[in-house]
Design a protein around this motif. Structure first.
Motif, PDB file in Angstrom:
ATOM      1  N   GLY A   1       4.995   0.271  21.868  1.00 50.61           N
ATOM      2  CA  GLY A   1       5.540   1.348  22.697  1.00 50.61           C
ATOM      3  C   GLY A   1       4.442   2.134  23.381  1.00 50.61           C
ATOM      4  O   GLY A   1       4.542   2.447  24.578  1.00 50.61           O
ATOM      5  N   LYS A   2       3.362   2.434  22.648  1.00 50.89           N
ATOM      6  CA  LYS A   2       2.228   3.161  23.243  1.00 50.89           C
ATOM      7  C   LYS A   2       1.600   2.343  24.368  1.00 50.89           C
ATOM      8  O   LYS A   2       1.288   2.868  25.440  1.00 50.89           O
ATOM      9  CB  LYS A   2       1.166   3.469  22.188  1.00 50.89           C
ATOM     10  CG  LYS A   2       1.547   4.567  21.227  1.00 50.89           C
ATOM     11  CD  LYS A   2       0.458   4.775  20.202  1.00 50.89           C
ATOM     12  CE  LYS A   2       0.840   5.753  19.124  1.00 50.89           C
ATOM     13  NZ  LYS A   2      -0.211   5.893  18.102  1.00 50.89           N
ATOM     14  N   LYS A   3       1.417   1.036  24.108  1.00 49.42           N
ATOM     15  CA  LYS A   3       0.829   0.166  25.135  1.00 49.42           C
ATOM     16  C   LYS A   3       1.712   0.138  26.378  1.00 49.42           C
ATOM     17  O   LYS A   3       1.210   0.218  27.504  1.00 49.42           O
ATOM     18  CB  LYS A   3       0.660  -1.256  24.593  1.00 49.42           C
ATOM     19  CG  LYS A   3      -0.461  -1.410  23.593  1.00 49.42           C
ATOM     20  CD  LYS A   3      -0.527  -2.835  23.063  1.00 49.42           C
ATOM     21  CE  LYS A   3      -1.534  -2.968  21.944  1.00 49.42           C
ATOM     22  NZ  LYS A   3      -1.513  -4.307  21.341  1.00 49.42           N
ATOM     23  N   ASN A   4       3.011   0.021  26.171  1.00 51.49           N
ATOM     24  CA  ASN A   4       3.927  -0.025  27.319  1.00 51.49           C
ATOM     25  C   ASN A   4       3.889   1.279  28.103  1.00 51.49           C
ATOM     26  O   ASN A   4       3.897   1.267  29.337  1.00 51.49           O
ATOM     27  CB  ASN A   4       5.363  -0.310  26.851  1.00 51.49           C
ATOM     28  CG  ASN A   4       5.530  -1.733  26.363  1.00 51.49           C
ATOM     29  OD1 ASN A   4       4.766  -2.620  26.721  1.00 51.49           O
ATOM     30  ND2 ASN A   4       6.540  -1.953  25.541  1.00 51.49           N
ATOM     31  N   ILE A   5       3.846   2.397  27.403  1.00 52.04           N
ATOM     32  CA  ILE A   5       3.777   3.692  28.083  1.00 52.04           C
ATOM     33  C   ILE A   5       2.486   3.810  28.882  1.00 52.04           C
ATOM     34  O   ILE A   5       2.495   4.273  30.024  1.00 52.04           O
ATOM     35  CB  ILE A   5       3.928   4.850  27.065  1.00 52.04           C
ATOM     36  CG1 ILE A   5       5.361   4.887  26.542  1.00 52.04           C
ATOM     37  CG2 ILE A   5       3.539   6.179  27.675  1.00 52.04           C
ATOM     38  CD1 ILE A   5       5.584   5.820  25.372  1.00 52.04           C
ATOM     39  N   LEU A   6       1.376   3.385  28.290  1.00 50.92           N
ATOM     40  CA  LEU A   6       0.096   3.441  29.009  1.00 50.92           C
ATOM     41  C   LEU A   6       0.113   2.542  30.239  1.00 50.92           C
ATOM     42  O   LEU A   6      -0.408   2.915  31.298  1.00 50.92           O
ATOM     43  CB  LEU A   6      -1.057   3.061  28.082  1.00 50.92           C
ATOM     44  CG  LEU A   6      -1.409   4.085  27.000  1.00 50.92           C
ATOM     45  CD1 LEU A   6      -2.480   3.528  26.064  1.00 50.92           C
ATOM     46  CD2 LEU A   6      -1.899   5.380  27.636  1.00 50.92           C
TER      47      LEU A   6
ATOM     48  N   ASN B   1      -0.349   3.841  34.022  1.00 52.25           N
ATOM     49  CA  ASN B   1      -1.358   3.294  34.934  1.00 52.25           C
ATOM     50  C   ASN B   1      -0.713   2.812  36.243  1.00 52.25           C
ATOM     51  O   ASN B   1      -1.265   3.016  37.329  1.00 52.25           O
ATOM     52  CB  ASN B   1      -2.130   2.154  34.271  1.00 52.25           C
ATOM     53  CG  ASN B   1      -3.061   2.655  33.182  1.00 52.25           C
ATOM     54  OD1 ASN B   1      -3.470   3.818  33.192  1.00 52.25           O
ATOM     55  ND2 ASN B   1      -3.390   1.796  32.242  1.00 52.25           N
ATOM     56  N   GLU B   2       0.452   2.167  36.138  1.00 52.12           N
ATOM     57  CA  GLU B   2       1.141   1.705  37.340  1.00 52.12           C
ATOM     58  C   GLU B   2       1.556   2.891  38.215  1.00 52.12           C
ATOM     59  O   GLU B   2       1.432   2.840  39.439  1.00 52.12           O
ATOM     60  CB  GLU B   2       2.375   0.876  36.958  1.00 52.12           C
ATOM     61  CG  GLU B   2       2.038  -0.494  36.401  1.00 52.12           C
ATOM     62  CD  GLU B   2       3.278  -1.270  35.972  1.00 52.12           C
ATOM     63  OE1 GLU B   2       4.401  -0.919  36.416  1.00 52.12           O
ATOM     64  OE2 GLU B   2       3.126  -2.216  35.192  1.00 52.12           O
TER      65      GLU B   2
END
Length: 92
Positions: free
Chosen positions: A62-67, A71-72
């Motif tokens: 979830g953290k990776k997806n949010i980051l 970034n996008e």
């Protein structure tokens, strides 16, 4: 008198049988139950550990997806600002 002796003998035999049954339960059945309960506890502990690990993995993903989304969004905003700047300067 024979009836009394018969009742006393039956009572003594019943008590002896109960004592033997009690010994059997303590020596054979209780350790079996203890083993079963230990195995159930082990399985439960493993499932709890797996659940905790799965929750950690979900949190990290979830953290990776949010980051990645962040970034996008930042990239999209930068592109929009560039486009606005280009159009502003070309209009001048």
């Amino acid at each position: 008198m024979i009836e009394k002796l018969s009742r006393d003998a039956s009572k003594a035999a019943s008590q002896a049988a109960l004592v033997e049954l009690n010994k059997f339960i303590k020596s054979e059945i209780n350790p079996l139950f203890d083993d079963v309960f230990k195995k159930v506890d082990d399985v439960a502990a493993k499932n709890i550990l797996r659940s905790e690990e799965a929750a950690k993995i979900l949190m990290e993903d979830g953290k990776k997806n949010i980051l990645e989304i962040e970034n996008e969004v930042v990239e999209d905003i930068d592109q929009i600002l560039e486009t606005v700047d280009d159009q502003y300067y070309s209009a001048m």
